[in-house]
Design an enzyme around this catalytic site. Structure first.
Site, PDB file in Angstrom:
ATOM      1  N   THR A  57       0.806  -1.226   0.000  1.00 32.08           N
ATOM      2  CA  THR A  57       0.000   0.000   0.000  1.00 32.08           C
ATOM      3  C   THR A  57       0.837   1.274   0.000  1.00 32.08           C
ATOM      4  OG1 THR A  57      -0.172  -0.127   2.418  1.00 32.08           O
ATOM      5  CG2 THR A  57      -1.962  -1.092   1.137  1.00 32.08           C
ATOM      6  N   GLY A  58       2.140   1.161   0.011  1.00 32.57           N
ATOM      7  CA  GLY A  58       2.995   2.343  -0.062  1.00 32.57           C
ATOM      8  C   GLY A  58       2.837   3.061  -1.394  1.00 32.57           C
ATOM      9  N   LYS A  83      -2.544  -4.666   8.016  1.00 31.59           N
ATOM     10  CA  LYS A  83      -3.670  -4.306   7.159  1.00 31.59           C
ATOM     11  C   LYS A  83      -4.195  -5.537   6.433  1.00 31.59           C
ATOM     12  CE  LYS A  83      -2.223   0.487   6.315  1.00 31.59           C
ATOM     13  NZ  LYS A  83      -1.946   1.519   5.283  1.00 31.59           N
ATOM     14  N   GLU A 137      17.939   1.093  -2.059  1.00 29.67           N
ATOM     15  CA  GLU A 137      19.329   1.502  -1.927  1.00 29.67           C
ATOM     16  C   GLU A 137      19.607   1.808  -0.463  1.00 29.67           C
ATOM     17  OE1 GLU A 137      22.418   4.577  -4.171  1.00 29.67           O
ATOM     18  OE2 GLU A 137      20.269   4.955  -4.208  1.00 29.67           O
ATOM     19  N   TYR A 200      19.688   0.164 -18.901  1.00 24.53           N
ATOM     20  CA  TYR A 200      18.601   0.747 -19.690  1.00 24.53           C
ATOM     21  C   TYR A 200      19.099   1.160 -21.074  1.00 24.53           C
ATOM     22  CZ  TYR A 200      16.738   1.336 -14.929  1.00 24.53           C
ATOM     23  OH  TYR A 200      16.339   1.131 -13.633  1.00 24.53           O
ATOM     24  N   GLU A 250      31.225  -3.265 -14.162  1.00 23.45           N
ATOM     25  CA  GLU A 250      31.827  -1.982 -13.781  1.00 23.45           C
ATOM     26  C   GLU A 250      32.939  -2.226 -12.780  1.00 23.45           C
ATOM     27  OE1 GLU A 250      28.415   0.114 -12.221  1.00 23.45           O
ATOM     28  OE2 GLU A 250      28.835  -0.519 -10.172  1.00 23.45           O
ATOM     29  N   HIS A 293      27.904   3.922  -6.876  1.00 24.67           N
ATOM     30  CA  HIS A 293      27.358   2.715  -6.269  1.00 24.67           C
ATOM     31  C   HIS A 293      28.180   2.309  -5.049  1.00 24.67           C
ATOM     32  CE1 HIS A 293      25.742   1.471 -10.479  1.00 24.67           C
ATOM     33  NE2 HIS A 293      24.884   2.237  -9.845  1.00 24.67           N
TER      34      HIS A 293
END
Length: 696
Positions: A57-58, A83, A137, A200, A250, A293
């Site tokens: 529900t966030g 809930k 994160e 992406y 990376e 990162h």
């Protein structure tokens, strides 16, 4: 992470060894028959996958679920503690036990804030949910170490993440994570990546080529990943829908080296192997710096990005220098491998007819000023601070002296650090403390985070240090020192505790203060307000002012010290920012900075980024390289215009490349602005223009 160190090198070893004993607590009754390694097949998601949400529900989870449902993902409900009822017309349950019984999920998307995320993952393991995807994160490293130690005791649940975009099967319209859906297209290329933004851009290149994607796995940019590159490669090998494989690595860790070993074995045992194309970001990353990162840093004893590039290439992967090139290179390799490329393209195109990327996506409201995430990853503190944190633990070791002298030539190396491959802490030792030899001489001896190192593991570590012939007092002291450091490592949530030790003329052990490297995880403080005493040791006055100021706005800014550099860079995403610095070098340019606005940049952060870049008198031109995944291209363009209105641009030319989400809108805003801006589609064209201006 916080680093207390007396020398410039942070030394984390590069070899690995299996944990010698199993943990006592288990969540699965099948531990005697199988192991965590057997759960890799849980990564094979698709239309059949029943997905639930934790934190259903966030606000973020709700928006994400709506998009995933529209895409075609089989969302069957979710959990919010306390809930019960319905949410988005789907069952809402108060705990995972009920969700497991009633909804029979195959996977859970953990949309829980970092402070509670470790516990939420543990609950999912206990409920034996087959696939757990964690996107948050800033989860403290030691929370993830505890999770990893539990995962090893069972064979039901597989973790993807944390700090990862998640996993998506475009060919089955199943998304578990926050990937930008318009970028993806169903097809036949499997992708595993550390970086979200680089993945992406990779996906976009594969989509533009017409090949599409079968399965994309976000490994994540944290120090420890629940699923690594080799895990993904095992799935791609046996997936009948996957015709080619892409690896996006990376700087930092050993995942790419482990992948290279797998590739060599795969090519030997397979008569018609699937083509493998790879990229490694951070070829020009400065040593000793954390590149956005949490896991993007190469320590002494680890291979640098350039070396990992060579290792992958020598193993048989075809390397590219920019993700824009993946599509064309993959098509060529598929053809050279004897595969029917026209058939692959035809199959992909037939599957893409109902793709989400062809639908009109409802716009997501973007706040003008988002609350920034603190992204600072490390700091350097004076050697005079090392003694304070160490003293309570050294006092437990009789006879060991903390010496102010530099380590002698015959000193030995000792550390408690993290073994990224084994997903655990480890003892790391070398018979020499000579930094130039550590990469070849250091060995790691992993142990269970919850139990600490066993006597047998300590003995192996000491034997490798070649202390087995030392006086009995020194041997006992070294063993006691390892025990004390391992306690400190866990209690203070360290990343690395290392130093040089020697034996004095009386046969006692000395720990040399100038050699000490004490590195701590600052996420424990930022996310959970733990370790305040360690965090308070930070000396901001000794740091680069622009880097400290950037942190306040959720920007990661690193000043690159090359006096010949003249190109300021503004990029969204750590991996893409690293690759931008690398790729500019290929075109003859040098960047003055690394700048990651964050995956969810706002117009205000873009404005602030310009201000920071322009403080450097070396800057002759600014290169804005944006791939609109989660970041809207139109919003970035508006941010650039805002900067021109409110910032003294000092007549510095700006070259803008905007691709991805709303790229047409962003490019049109730039073109119609009437300002001295130049917009480009392709990276190569933009980079050539940037370098041309810089070299005038």
């Amino acid at each position: 992470m916080v680093a207390l160190r007396a020398s410039q090198a942070s030394l984390i070893p590069s070899t690995s060894k299996h944990i010698s004993r199993t943990a006592r607590r288990t969540f699965s009754s099948s531990i005697a028959r199988k192991s965590y390694e057997d759960t890799v097949q849980n990564l094979r998601i698709g239309k059949h996958t029943r997905v639930i949400y934790q934190g259903f529900t966030g606000r973020v989870a709700t928006g994400n679920a709506k998009d995933s449902i529209a895409y075609g993902t089989n969302i069957v409900g979710g959990v919010t503690p306390g809930k019960e009822g319905e949410h988005l017309g789907l069952p809402l349950l108060p705990n995972l036990r009920k969700a497991k019984e009633q909804l029979k999920p195959d996977a859970t998307a953990v949309f829980v804030a970092a402070p509670q995320c470790g516990k939420a993952i543990e609950e999912a393991i206990e409920a034996e949910i087959p696939l757990i995807v964690s996107v948050a994160e800033h989860i403290p490293l030691h929370d993830i170490m505890r999770v990893a130690s539990i995962l090893k005791t069972q064979s039901k649940s597989r973790l993807v993440g944390a700090n990862a975009p998640g996993i998506i099967a475009p060919i089955g319209y199943c998304r578990i994570g926050f990937q930008p859906l318009p970028t993806f297209a169903p097809g036949h290329i499997g992708i595993v990546a550390k970086s979200g933004t680089l993945s992406y851009e990779t996906v976009a290149s594969i989509s533009r080529s017409g090949l599409g994607q079968s399965l994309c796995i976000g490994m994540g940019g944290d120090i420890i990943a629940g699923t690594n590159m080799v895990d993904a490669l095992k799935v791609f090998e046996h997936d009948p829908e996957t015709e080619g494989i892409v690896i996006v690595g990376e700087v930092g860790g050993r995942a790419e080296e482990d992948a290279a070993e797998w590739i060599k074995d795969y090519l030997k045992r397979t008569s018609k192997p699937k083509p493998i194309v790879a990229l490694v970001g951070g070829l020009h990353a400065p040593t000793g710096r954390i590149m956005g990162h949490a896991g993007a840093w190469a320590a002494g004893g680890e291979r640098l990005a350039k070396e990992k590039y060579s290792v992958l290439q020598e193993a048989g992967a075809t390397m590219v220098d920019h993700p824009e090139n993946f599509g064309g290179v993959m098509k060529t390799l598929l053809s050279q491998s004897g595969r029917d490329v026209s058939k692959i393209l035809s199959n992909a195109q037939s599957q893409q007819k109902r793709g989400y990327h062809t639908l009109r996506r409802r716009p997501s409201p973007v706040p003008r000023r988002a609350v920034p995430q603190q992204q600072q990853r490390g700091l350097l503190l004076g050697k005079d601070q090392a003694k304070g944190p160490l003293e309570p633990y050294l006092s437990q070791v009789d006879g060991v002296a903390l010496s102010s002298d530099a380590a002698p030539k015959d000193a030995h190396y000792l550390a408690i650090t993290v073994d990224r491959t084994e997903r655990s802490p480890c003892i790391a030792t070398s018979p020499t403390a000579d930094e130039s030899q550590l990469g070849q001489r250091v060995r790691r001896f992993p142990y269970d985070w919850r139990q600490g190192p066993s006597d047998a593991t300590i003995k192996q570590a000491l034997e490798h240090m070649q202390l087995d012939a030392a006086p009995p007092a020194a041997m006992a002291q070294a063993s006691a020192l390892i025990q004390a450091l391992s306690k400190m490592y866990k209690a203070k949530e360290a990343v690395t505790l290392s130093g040089s030790v020697s034996i004095d003329k009386n046969g006692n052990l000395r720990l040399h203060e100038p050699s000490l490297v004490l590195q701590f995880d600052d996420a424990a403080y930022r996310s959970n307000k733990r370790q305040e005493d360690i965090h308070s040791l930070r000396r901001r006055e000794n740091e680069v002012p622009e880097e400290v100021e950037a942190e306040k706005d959720g920007i990661v800014f690193i000043k690159l010290e090359d006096p010949e550099a003249s190109i300021g860079t503004l990029v969204n995403g750590a991996g893409l920012a690293m690759n931008t610095v690398d790729a500019l070098r290929l075109h003859g340019g040098k960047a003055t900075n690394f700048l990651d606005t964050g995956g969810k940049a706002t117009s205000e952060t873009v404005k602030k980024s310009f201000e920071l870049i322009l403080r450097d008198p070396r800057v002759k031109v600014i290169f804005v390289n944006i791939f609109g995944g989660l970041t809207d291209g139109g919003m970035i363009a508006e941010g650039i215009l805002l900067a021109f209105k409110e910032v003294d641009m000092k007549n510095v030319p700006v070259i803008v490349r905007i691709r991805g989400t709303n790229e047409e809108k962003g490019q049109k805003i730039i073109a119609d602005s009437g300002l001295s801006l130049e917009a480009f589609d392709g990276f190569a064209e933009a980079a050539k223009r940037v370098v041309e201006i810089a070299n005038k």
